[in-house]
Design an enzyme around this catalytic site. Structure first.
Site, short mmCIF file in Angstrom:
data_model
loop_
_atom_site.label_atom_id
_atom_site.label_comp_id
_atom_site.label_asym_id
_atom_site.label_seq_id
_atom_site.Cartn_x
_atom_site.Cartn_y
_atom_site.Cartn_z
N GLN A 190 4.86 -5.36 12.40
CA GLN A 190 4.73 -4.20 13.28
C GLN A 190 4.34 -4.67 14.67
O GLN A 190 3.79 -5.75 14.84
CB GLN A 190 3.56 -3.34 12.77
CG GLN A 190 3.96 -2.15 11.97
CD GLN A 190 2.73 -1.38 11.53
OE1 GLN A 190 1.99 -1.84 10.67
NE2 GLN A 190 2.51 -0.23 12.11
N GLY A 222 1.04 2.79 13.80
CA GLY A 222 1.52 3.73 12.78
C GLY A 222 2.86 3.29 12.20
O GLY A 222 3.57 2.48 12.79
N LYS A 396 -5.96 5.43 -2.77
CA LYS A 396 -6.65 5.41 -1.49
C LYS A 396 -8.14 5.15 -1.67
O LYS A 396 -8.82 4.73 -0.73
CB LYS A 396 -6.48 6.76 -0.77
CG LYS A 396 -5.02 7.17 -0.52
CD LYS A 396 -4.35 6.28 0.49
CE LYS A 396 -2.93 6.74 0.80
NZ LYS A 396 -2.18 5.74 1.60
#
Length: 508
Positions: A190, A222, A396
């Site tokens: 990224q 993101g 998570k």
């Protein structure tokens, strides 16, 4: 909480004010470009060239951030998606599979979003390297799944990892252990964008270094960054040259996101004029998912609506399970040539998410981010498929980890499936308190993972430990108040019980 931008002002009184604001915008943009050039001058060689490419992307998102004058969505224009734009999974699966499943698979690459750290679960390094089941990490399970496909169908489905500067080094060290597995693994990074001071709107970093104080000055922007960084890495062109036509993208911590042959077949078999370039897997919303993004029809296009885009007056309406019935799982099937086309045309227009953060020193900064699913509006013949809940199994928190480590699920070739011994297919609701947040501490509090086959709801809070072979059924609530401790003895069976106060059993 992330906010979608409402621009620099909520309305301009007159033309003079508009002119003044335009001058301000130009000044801010000019100052930003100057500061970015100064940052580039602090480095040489490959790092400088890499940062220069990243900064081109950042300049674009910063320019758009300054231009936006109002909310990105006008609530009154929102419409329900047309009936045929979100297909039920059963209808897709009902078509059956072709004889040439291998031909479909050979057109596919699997992309996992691997930019996140395990900090929220108290772990250092990439989240994908946390053990989730029988000593297997998220990455292990992913490799096993794809290897199983390649062996079963004699195919060559590669795995592509989108890393961030936070995860790249540690991930690449670990990849050596998969050398002899039947999966080709590629990685790309990224972008690295500068955090900007909330007041001055200038970068907080003074150099390109990732060490010391400068480390806090950078962020990965993101998962919407996948399109540009995948394209810029050269890997997109490389996969197209190898005959790959589609990617299946998902979060690496979603253990339900396995390659689904029915969805792949649907995507591959569309006639040329109706070629579907983008499929988003959605699933029915429950009260636990009220913040999840949903699909809407907006200005004639299927579009992703995130909670951060919703005006405050309409947040309750957005959370309503009756009006917005489905949410985005972030399992996406996308045409590679379509990504290539949109990148070359610079036509990938994703809404900007402004994510406010406070650095350790107390400085307020903003991160400009985008989401991968927001691109749905840019692709031709985009489609939603309403999939079973089993395809959305994110880990998570340690509460999620307890579920996937338990006997509720069986593991086969890297894939988790709900145990046939569970009489109803819904997942129990598990809520572990702050004493269980960190994985290491969580593991010390369970001598073994309890039997949860007949569990509906489990809440555990405070200083609690569970012995070996404990069984929990129905609704079980165990709460140790401050200063108390509860040890659930080995072999206990708790069914529809509330346990509170103090319970210690000592060896004699």
């Amino acid at each position: 909480m992330a906010l979608y931008i409402e621009g620099l002002s909520k309305g301009v009184a007159n033309g003079g004010m508009a002119q003044f604001q335009e001058m301000m915008r130009q000044q801010l943009e000019s100052s930003m470009h100057t500061e970015l050039d100064k940052l580039l001058d602090t480095s040489r060689g490959a790092e400088r060239e890499l940062s220069r490419k990243d900064f081109e992307g950042f300049k674009n998102i910063f320019h758009r951030f300054l231009q936006v004058k109002g909310p990105s969505i006008e609530w009154i224009k929102i419409q329900r998606p047309p009936e045929d734009s979100i297909q039920p999974y059963d209808k897709i699966a009902g078509r059956g599979l072709p004889d040439n499943v291998a031909d479909c698979l050979n057109k596919l690459a699997v992309v996992k979003l691997n930019g996140g750290l395990g900090t929220s679960m108290g772990c250092k390094g990439p989240k994908s390297l946390i053990s989730v089941r029988n000593e297997n990490t998220f990455l292990d399970l992913t490799v096993q799944q794809i290897e199983h496909l390649n062996k079963t169908y004699n195919t060559d489905v590669p795995l592509v990892l989108m890393n961030s500067f936070n995860t790249d080094e540690d991930t690449n060290k670990i990849l050596q252990k998969y050398t002899h597995h039947r999966v080709k693994i590629h990685t790309f990074n990224q972008s690295r964008y500068p955090r900007v001071n909330k007041e001055s709107l200038l970068p907080v970093s003074t150099n390109l270094s990732m060490t010391g104080q400068s480390a806090e000055g950078w962020y990965p922007p993101g998962h919407g960054d996948i399109y540009a960084s995948f394209y810029n890495s050269g890997l997109l062109d490389q996969l197209i040259a190898q005959g790959k036509e589609y990617i299946f993208v998902s979060n690496i911590d979603n253990l339900g996101a396995t390659v689904d042959l029915h969805i792949l077949h649907h995507m591959v078999s569309q006639p040329n004029g109706k070629r579907c370039e983008f499929i988003m897997e959605v699933t029915d919303k429950t009260r636990a998912d009220v913040k999840g993004g949903t699909l809407i029809q907006y200005e004639g296009k299927l579009r992703l609506l995130e909670i951060a885009q919703v005006p405050k007056a309409h947040v309750d309406e957005f959370k309503s399970v009756s009006k917005f019935k489905i949410f985005n799982t972030n399992n996406l099937w996308i045409s590679l040539t379509a990504i290539q086309r949109l990148q070359e045309q610079k036509a990938m227009d994703l809404e900007i998410i402004v994510n406010p953060k406070t650095l350790d020193g107390g400085q307020n900064v903003v991160q400009l981010e985008t989401a991968v699913g927001a691109a749905i509006k840019c692709f031709d013949n985009a489609l939603g498929i309403n999939v079973p809940r089993s395809r959305f199994l994110p880990v998570k928190t340690t509460s999620d980890l307890l579920l996937v480590m338990s006997n509720l699920y069986s593991l086969d070739a890297g894939s988790l499936t709900m145990s046939p011994k569970r009489e109803f297919p819904t997942t129990p609701h598990v809520k572990l308190g702050s004493s269980f947040t960190k994985v290491q501490e969580y593991l010390t509090r369970f001598e073994s993972i309890p039997d949860m086959l007949e569990l509906d709801h489990l809440t555990v809070s405070g200083d609690v430990t569970l012995g070996k072979n404990v069984s929990v059924k129905g609704t079980v609530i165990i709460i140790a108040n401050h200063g108390d401790r509860i040890d659930i003895p080995a072999g206990s069976m708790l069914e529809n019980k509330i346990v509170s106060g103090n319970l210690r059993i000592m060896d004699h």
